[in-house]
Write an enzyme that holds these catalytic residues in place. Structure first.
Site, mmCIF file in Angstrom:
data_model
loop_
_atom_site.group_PDB
_atom_site.id
_atom_site.type_symbol
_atom_site.label_atom_id
_atom_site.label_comp_id
_atom_site.label_asym_id
_atom_site.label_seq_id
_atom_site.Cartn_x
_atom_site.Cartn_y
_atom_site.Cartn_z
ATOM 1 N N ARG A 26 -1.599 3.056 12.490
ATOM 2 C CA ARG A 26 -2.358 3.115 11.226
ATOM 3 C C ARG A 26 -3.315 4.302 11.155
ATOM 4 O O ARG A 26 -4.378 4.219 10.536
ATOM 5 C CB ARG A 26 -3.158 1.832 10.992
ATOM 6 N N ARG A 30 -6.510 4.044 5.353
ATOM 7 C CA ARG A 30 -7.813 3.906 4.700
ATOM 8 C C ARG A 30 -9.019 4.366 5.508
ATOM 9 O O ARG A 30 -10.085 4.554 4.952
ATOM 10 C CB ARG A 30 -8.005 2.457 4.241
ATOM 11 N N ARG A 39 -4.761 8.372 -2.602
ATOM 12 C CA ARG A 39 -4.354 7.031 -3.008
ATOM 13 C C ARG A 39 -4.956 6.627 -4.362
ATOM 14 O O ARG A 39 -4.304 5.977 -5.174
ATOM 15 C CB ARG A 39 -4.800 6.097 -1.883
ATOM 16 N N ASP A 76 6.379 2.042 5.137
ATOM 17 C CA ASP A 76 6.062 0.671 5.553
ATOM 18 C C ASP A 76 7.317 0.013 6.103
ATOM 19 O O ASP A 76 8.433 0.385 5.722
ATOM 20 C CB ASP A 76 5.527 -0.147 4.383
ATOM 21 N N TYR A 153 8.935 -11.978 6.991
ATOM 22 C CA TYR A 153 8.455 -11.685 5.628
ATOM 23 C C TYR A 153 9.457 -12.134 4.563
ATOM 24 O O TYR A 153 9.085 -12.577 3.483
ATOM 25 C CB TYR A 153 8.154 -10.188 5.470
HETATM 26 O O1 CP3 Z 1 -0.341 5.365 9.970
HETATM 27 C C1 CP3 Z 1 0.642 4.619 10.150
HETATM 28 O O2 CP3 Z 1 0.673 3.757 11.035
HETATM 29 C C2 CP3 Z 1 1.886 4.856 9.308
HETATM 30 C C3 CP3 Z 1 2.083 4.019 8.205
HETATM 31 C C4 CP3 Z 1 2.344 2.530 8.330
HETATM 32 C C5 CP3 Z 1 1.958 1.623 7.310
HETATM 33 N N1 CP3 Z 1 2.483 0.406 7.615
HETATM 34 C C6 CP3 Z 1 1.171 1.994 6.130
HETATM 35 C C7 CP3 Z 1 0.396 0.948 5.434
HETATM 36 C C8 CP3 Z 1 3.042 1.790 9.299
HETATM 37 C C9 CP3 Z 1 3.630 2.250 10.622
HETATM 38 C C10 CP3 Z 1 3.128 0.446 8.818
HETATM 39 C C11 CP3 Z 1 3.849 -0.635 9.524
HETATM 40 C C12 CP3 Z 1 3.657 -2.028 9.107
HETATM 41 N N2 CP3 Z 1 3.562 -2.517 7.829
HETATM 42 C C13 CP3 Z 1 3.615 -3.126 9.982
HETATM 43 C C14 CP3 Z 1 3.792 -3.033 11.482
HETATM 44 C C15 CP3 Z 1 2.546 -2.614 12.161
HETATM 45 C C16 CP3 Z 1 1.515 -3.696 12.219
HETATM 46 O O3 CP3 Z 1 0.432 -3.472 11.655
HETATM 47 O O4 CP3 Z 1 1.775 -4.719 12.846
HETATM 48 C C17 CP3 Z 1 3.443 -4.291 9.221
HETATM 49 C C18 CP3 Z 1 3.331 -5.710 9.728
HETATM 50 C C19 CP3 Z 1 3.426 -3.888 7.848
HETATM 51 C C20 CP3 Z 1 3.294 -4.763 6.655
HETATM 52 C C21 CP3 Z 1 2.059 -4.479 5.893
HETATM 53 N N3 CP3 Z 1 1.827 -3.323 5.163
HETATM 54 C C22 CP3 Z 1 0.912 -5.306 5.758
HETATM 55 C C23 CP3 Z 1 0.749 -6.673 6.392
HETATM 56 C C24 CP3 Z 1 0.002 -4.626 4.935
HETATM 57 C C25 CP3 Z 1 -1.313 -5.140 4.411
HETATM 58 C C26 CP3 Z 1 -2.378 -5.075 5.413
HETATM 59 C C27 CP3 Z 1 -3.294 -3.923 5.135
HETATM 60 O O5 CP3 Z 1 -3.649 -3.235 6.098
HETATM 61 O O6 CP3 Z 1 -3.661 -3.750 3.956
HETATM 62 C C28 CP3 Z 1 0.565 -3.370 4.620
HETATM 63 C C29 CP3 Z 1 -0.073 -2.299 3.813
HETATM 64 C C30 CP3 Z 1 -0.155 -0.949 4.372
HETATM 65 N N4 CP3 Z 1 0.825 -0.306 5.087
HETATM 66 C C31 CP3 Z 1 -1.281 -0.070 4.248
HETATM 67 C C32 CP3 Z 1 -0.927 1.117 4.897
HETATM 68 C C33 CP3 Z 1 -1.737 2.380 5.001
HETATM 69 C C34 CP3 Z 1 -2.567 -0.386 3.498
HETATM 70 C C35 CP3 Z 1 -2.371 -0.356 2.027
HETATM 71 C C36 CP3 Z 1 -3.072 0.766 1.292
HETATM 72 O O7 CP3 Z 1 -3.501 1.772 1.850
HETATM 73 O O8 CP3 Z 1 -3.125 0.642 0.101
#
Ligand code: CP3
Length: 344
Positions: A26, A30, A39, A76, A153
């Site tokens: 991540r 944010r 964003r 994602d 999911y």
């Molecule tokens: O920087 C990085 O790691 C690259 C981008 C990345 C995102 N998601 C962007 C993202 C990666 C590698 C993921 C993988 C991901 N997505 C996982 C596996 C990693 C982990 O955390 O276990 C999972 C379970 C998801 C599913 C997912 N996507 C969830 C549960 C959420 C909501 C939680 C949150 O943090 O808001 C997301 C949203 C998401 N994916 C965001 C980002 C930057 C946040 C949303 C936003 O910025 O608007």
């Protein structure tokens, strides 16, 4: 491809490195005001993922701003269910939501398998663009969710503390569960092959919900599919991160991957003993430790590096950064790894 900095690739392959490479799960997101600025101009997260020029921009931000040793493509894990036929929404402050979920055999029949990868051109375009703009500075990491986490999911329709609907499905409908996992696996294999073709220099499989399963079910419904993927896409170094799956660490000793991700619950010395010397280990500082002072972060980072004791290691956190982490603290962690891991 010639890299100016290929530390992470050498560390993954178990070759000599001058210091420990570092990146963060991540890292694009944010915690960076620069990310929030991009964003804010958009309708939402999905628009950012599907617009290659912008996805490439936020992919590269952490390399410029934090000085990490790798970029990870901004996307994602949920683009796979979407491409297979189950669209998702990303709800502000709530997370992912699937309006339709899998409840029957007929639902599974309707999903695309290998052909799903045709619908993800925007990811391959974002990878090509990112690699071009990185211009050899550091390698780019591709990724996908593990089939079990994706199934979770698709059945649950959203995040959950227990994933009890998904687990119930494994108990009550094992035949359907295997059919669904097989389809997700085929889609993921083709998806990762195309990420590599587009320029991903390594990839990580995220099994974020591994920790909800008992060991026998984890082997039957998750690990064997991850193995199938790793065997089908061996062209670049492979990292498997099974969050919470301390109970199957011994299975990784001979697993077809180069790197195994550790979360912060896993003891480093014990993990090395169980997995053996033949794998690179990645991790595993608690993301919560980044709320400490900079001096304390350096102490914690040193403790982590010492515990790996110079064995094959890629530094990272034990899971993704929390969004309210101070960017200067993140930079402090990255700098501390770089300074404190230099080989004499
Ligand atoms: O920087 C990085 O790691 C690259 C981008 C990345 C995102 N998601 C962007 C993202 C990666 C590698 C993921 C993988 C991901 N997505 C996982 C596996 C990693 C982990 O955390 O276990 C999972 C379970 C998801 C599913 C997912 N996507 C969830 C549960 C959420 C909501 C939680 C949150 O943090 O808001 C997301 C949203 C998401 N994916 C965001 C980002 C930057 C946040 C949303 C936003 O910025 O608007």
């Amino acid at each position: 491809m010639q890299y100016q900095n290929d530390l992470i690739l050498r560390a993954a392959r178990g070759e000599a490195v001058e210091r420990t490479p570092v990146w963060l799960m991540r890292q694009a997101g944010r915690i960076l005001p620069e990310y929030r600025a991009v964003r804010e101009k958009l309708s939402g997260f999905i628009e950012l993922c599907t617009t290659p020029a912008l996805a490439a921009e936020v992919t590269i931000q952490p390399v410029d701003i934090l000085g990490v040793d790798a970029a990870i493509i901004f996307s994602d894990i949920l683009v796979i269910p979407e491409a297979m036929g189950l669209p998702y929404e990303m709800q502000e402050s709530k997370g992912p939501f699937f309006p339709k979920v899998i409840t029957s055999s007929a639902d599974i029949d309707k999903l695309l398998a290998t052909d799903a990868a045709d619908h993800l051109k925007y990811v391959y375009d974002a990878i090509e663009l990112s690699v071009k703009q990185l211009n050899g500075r550091v390698p780019l990491i591709g990724f996908a969710g593990a089939p079990f986490t994706i199934l979770a999911y698709m059945i649950e329709g959203q995040g959950s503390k227990t994933f009890s609907k998904a687990r119930r499905f494994l108990y009550t409908e094992p035949v359907l569960a295997h059919r669904l996992l097989e389809k997700i696996t085929l889609a993921t294999i083709e998806y990762l092959k195309r990420q590599v073709k587009a320029g991903a220099a390594m990839y990580q499989i995220f099994d974020s919900w591994a920790g909800v399963l008992p060991p026998d079910q984890y082997r039957e419904f998750s690990l064997r599919y991850i193995k199938q993927i790793c065997e089908a896409v061996p062209q670049v170094p492979r990292t498997v991160f099974s969050k919470g799956a301390f109970f199957v660490r011994e299975d990784f000793t001979d697993f077809p991957c180069e790197t195994v991700g550790l979360d912060w619950n896993m003891d480093i010395a014990e993990s090395r003993k169980i997995i053996g010397p033949g794998k690179t280990l990645q991790g595993n500082m608690d993301p919560c430790a980044l709320y400490l002072s900079e001096d304390q972060i350096r102490v914690k980072t040193k403790e982590m590096l010492d515990a790996f004791a110079g064995s094959r290691h890629i530094a990272n956190l034990g899971h993704g950064l929390y969004p309210d982490t101070d960017k200067t603290k993140v930079k402090c962690f990255v700098d501390a790894v770089k300074e404190l891991s230099v080989k004499a």
